[in-house]
Design a protein around this motif. Structure first.
Motif, PDB file in Angstrom:
ATOM      1  N   ALA A  76       0.857  -1.185   0.000  1.00  0.00           N
ATOM      2  CA  ALA A  76       0.000   0.000   0.000  1.00  0.00           C
ATOM      3  C   ALA A  76       0.893   1.234   0.000  1.00  0.00           C
ATOM      4  O   ALA A  76       1.804   1.344   0.831  1.00  0.00           O
ATOM      5  CB  ALA A  76      -0.916   0.008   1.219  1.00  0.00           C
ATOM      6  N   VAL A  77       0.644   2.141  -0.922  1.00  0.00           N
ATOM      7  CA  VAL A  77       1.397   3.397  -1.007  1.00  0.00           C
ATOM      8  C   VAL A  77       0.419   4.533  -0.764  1.00  0.00           C
ATOM      9  O   VAL A  77      -0.569   4.692  -1.500  1.00  0.00           O
ATOM     10  CB  VAL A  77       2.082   3.564  -2.379  1.00  0.00           C
ATOM     11  N   LEU A  78       0.688   5.329   0.269  1.00  0.00           N
ATOM     12  CA  LEU A  78      -0.187   6.424   0.662  1.00  0.00           C
ATOM     13  C   LEU A  78       0.520   7.749   0.384  1.00  0.00           C
ATOM     14  O   LEU A  78       1.709   7.898   0.686  1.00  0.00           O
ATOM     15  CB  LEU A  78      -0.538   6.333   2.145  1.00  0.00           C
ATOM     16  N   PHE A  79      -0.215   8.704  -0.151  1.00  0.00           N
ATOM     17  CA  PHE A  79       0.376   9.981  -0.545  1.00  0.00           C
ATOM     18  C   PHE A  79      -0.155  11.114   0.322  1.00  0.00           C
ATOM     19  O   PHE A  79      -1.310  11.094   0.762  1.00  0.00           O
ATOM     20  CB  PHE A  79       0.084  10.258  -2.022  1.00  0.00           C
ATOM     21  N   SER A  80       0.701  12.102   0.546  1.00  0.00           N
ATOM     22  CA  SER A  80       0.345  13.207   1.433  1.00  0.00           C
ATOM     23  C   SER A  80      -0.612  14.196   0.788  1.00  0.00           C
ATOM     24  O   SER A  80      -1.346  14.886   1.480  1.00  0.00           O
ATOM     25  CB  SER A  80       1.611  13.952   1.884  1.00  0.00           C
ATOM     26  N   GLY A  81      -0.616  14.298  -0.517  1.00  0.00           N
ATOM     27  CA  GLY A  81      -1.514  15.226  -1.206  1.00  0.00           C
ATOM     28  C   GLY A  81      -2.837  14.586  -1.554  1.00  0.00           C
ATOM     29  O   GLY A  81      -3.326  13.694  -0.865  1.00  0.00           O
ATOM     30  N   ARG A  82      -3.419  15.024  -2.661  1.00  0.00           N
ATOM     31  CA  ARG A  82      -4.708  14.501  -3.092  1.00  0.00           C
ATOM     32  C   ARG A  82      -4.587  13.271  -3.978  1.00  0.00           C
ATOM     33  O   ARG A  82      -5.592  12.691  -4.380  1.00  0.00           O
ATOM     34  CB  ARG A  82      -5.471  15.593  -3.852  1.00  0.00           C
ATOM     35  N   LYS A  83      -3.375  12.891  -4.293  1.00  0.00           N
ATOM     36  CA  LYS A  83      -3.191  11.709  -5.127  1.00  0.00           C
ATOM     37  C   LYS A  83      -3.736  10.481  -4.411  1.00  0.00           C
ATOM     38  O   LYS A  83      -3.437  10.244  -3.242  1.00  0.00           O
ATOM     39  CB  LYS A  83      -1.699  11.523  -5.428  1.00  0.00           C
ATOM     40  N   PRO A  84      -4.554   9.674  -5.084  1.00  0.00           N
ATOM     41  CA  PRO A  84      -5.142   8.504  -4.418  1.00  0.00           C
ATOM     42  C   PRO A  84      -4.084   7.461  -4.084  1.00  0.00           C
ATOM     43  O   PRO A  84      -3.050   7.360  -4.745  1.00  0.00           O
ATOM     44  CB  PRO A  84      -6.149   7.978  -5.444  1.00  0.00           C
ATOM     45  N   ARG A  85      -4.359   6.711  -3.058  1.00  0.00           N
ATOM     46  CA  ARG A  85      -3.441   5.647  -2.657  1.00  0.00           C
ATOM     47  C   ARG A  85      -3.359   4.581  -3.737  1.00  0.00           C
ATOM     48  O   ARG A  85      -4.227   4.472  -4.609  1.00  0.00           O
ATOM     49  CB  ARG A  85      -3.921   5.005  -1.364  1.00  0.00           C
ATOM     50  N   GLN A  86      -2.326   3.759  -3.633  1.00  0.00           N
ATOM     51  CA  GLN A  86      -2.154   2.654  -4.572  1.00  0.00           C
ATOM     52  C   GLN A  86      -2.057   1.355  -3.770  1.00  0.00           C
ATOM     53  O   GLN A  86      -1.289   1.263  -2.804  1.00  0.00           O
ATOM     54  CB  GLN A  86      -0.883   2.853  -5.405  1.00  0.00           C
ATOM     55  N   LEU A  87      -2.840   0.366  -4.168  1.00  0.00           N
ATOM     56  CA  LEU A  87      -2.847  -0.937  -3.508  1.00  0.00           C
ATOM     57  C   LEU A  87      -2.434  -2.016  -4.501  1.00  0.00           C
ATOM     58  O   LEU A  87      -2.876  -2.003  -5.651  1.00  0.00           O
ATOM     59  CB  LEU A  87      -4.242  -1.253  -2.964  1.00  0.00           C
ATOM     60  N   TYR A  88      -1.580  -2.941  -4.036  1.00  0.00           N
ATOM     61  CA  TYR A  88      -1.099  -4.023  -4.896  1.00  0.00           C
ATOM     62  C   TYR A  88      -1.234  -5.353  -4.153  1.00  0.00           C
ATOM     63  O   TYR A  88      -0.937  -5.453  -2.962  1.00  0.00           O
ATOM     64  CB  TYR A  88       0.378  -3.812  -5.261  1.00  0.00           C
ATOM     65  N   ILE A  89      -1.670  -6.363  -4.870  1.00  0.00           N
ATOM     66  CA  ILE A  89      -1.679  -7.736  -4.369  1.00  0.00           C
ATOM     67  C   ILE A  89      -0.912  -8.585  -5.363  1.00  0.00           C
ATOM     68  O   ILE A  89      -1.267  -8.647  -6.540  1.00  0.00           O
ATOM     69  CB  ILE A  89      -3.111  -8.279  -4.201  1.00  0.00           C
ATOM     70  N   GLY A  90       0.169  -9.210  -4.899  1.00  0.00           N
ATOM     71  CA  GLY A  90       0.998  -9.994  -5.810  1.00  0.00           C
ATOM     72  C   GLY A  90       1.607  -9.157  -6.912  1.00  0.00           C
ATOM     73  O   GLY A  90       1.829  -9.659  -8.021  1.00  0.00           O
ATOM     74  N   GLY A  91       1.852  -7.872  -6.634  1.00  0.00           N
ATOM     75  CA  GLY A  91       2.426  -6.982  -7.630  1.00  0.00           C
ATOM     76  C   GLY A  91       1.424  -6.408  -8.621  1.00  0.00           C
ATOM     77  O   GLY A  91       1.795  -5.594  -9.467  1.00  0.00           O
TER      78      GLY A  91
END
Length: 266
Positions: A76-91
């Motif tokens: 899970a990659v979370l961003f400080s601005g308004r950019k939405p987070r990114q979630l990965y399962i198995g890449g």
């Protein structure tokens, strides 16, 4: 860059893991990171920006685990601005968190959970939703759809005075919310019935132990154990009563209500 951690890694033992440390060192933050990878949300805040270490632009969480009979990974990659987070399962990048339930299953217990007995229904619904989203991916999908429908309907009712045409699709929103709501109620009713059965089995074990202690000559240790068992029995009886009431209520609504939907694999 998650909470107070600039960088950290931990290898957990397959058995029991005990995390010990001074206050404000990050023990709860570590549990929060695991819970986020399990459910796609924090149990302490609804704002992802609060999870990012002060001064950092993003937080990057990841784990490798054995689940579903194979090695898997979650990121899970979370961003400080308004950019939405990114979630990965198995890449593989995921469109939402609905694919997370069942990959890394967790059970969280916090001191605040004790308030669920005395607080309003929202806390109890949240507790049930958290468990069901991990046990039944179909429930997580239905809950996500219901929340989107609810938000859309709320916007319609808020803005229709300025734009009366917004009311035209409202019957369709109501109809679909009734359908998905019936699915959620069905899942909850089944879960609560099983939970009630588990409570009853636990209560029976407590009754047997309490009866044994009351029949024999008590030592100081026996008296202390009996005191705490009585308190546990009282709390368990209250939970059992509330669970049975909730199960009966949800079953009543479903039996009177709408229909099943194969999309969510009831």
């Amino acid at each position: 860059d998650f909470r107070n951690y600039a960088a950290a890694g931990v290898q957990l033992h397959p058995g029991v893991n005990l995390i010990i440390g001074e206050n404000a060192q990050g023990k709860t933050n570590l549990l929060e990171a695991v819970f986020y990878l399990s459910t796609g949300r924090s149990f302490r805040t609804a704002r992802n920006q609060e999870l990012i270490r002060f001064g950092a632009e993003f937080a990057d969480l990841g784990c490798e685990l054995f689940s579903g009979g194979r090695e898997q990974s979650i990121r899970a990659v979370l961003f400080s601005g308004r950019k939405p987070r990114q979630l990965y399962i198995g890449g593989v990048k995921q469109r939402s968190a609905t694919a997370l339930p069942g990959v890394l299953t967790t059970v969280l217990f916090c001191p605040d959970d004790l308030l669920v007995l005395k607080s309003g229904a929202a806390g109890r619904r949240k507790l049930v939703d958290t468990a069901l989203c991990q046990l039944r991916p179909g429930y997580a999908q239905a809950l996500g759809e219901y929340q989107k429908l609810y938000e859309s309907k709320s916007r319609i009712l808020k803005d229709y005075n300025d734009r009366p045409s917004l009311l035209e699709p409202l019957p369709e929103f109501n109809y679909r919310m009734a359908q998905v709501g019936a699915i959620l109620i069905s899942y909850r009713a089944r879960y609560l019935r099983e939970l009630s059965a588990q409570y009853e089995r636990s209560a029976q074990l407590l009754r047997v132990r309490i009866s044994e202690l009351r029949r024999r000559k008590k030592t100081t240790q026996d008296a202390q154990e009996l005191f705490w068992l009585d308190r546990r029995m009282a709390a368990l009886s209250q939970m059992l009563r509330q669970t049975n009431e909730l199960a009966a209520l949800t079953a009543h609504y479903y039996e009177r209500g709408y229909y099943r939907n194969e999309k969510y694999r009831l």
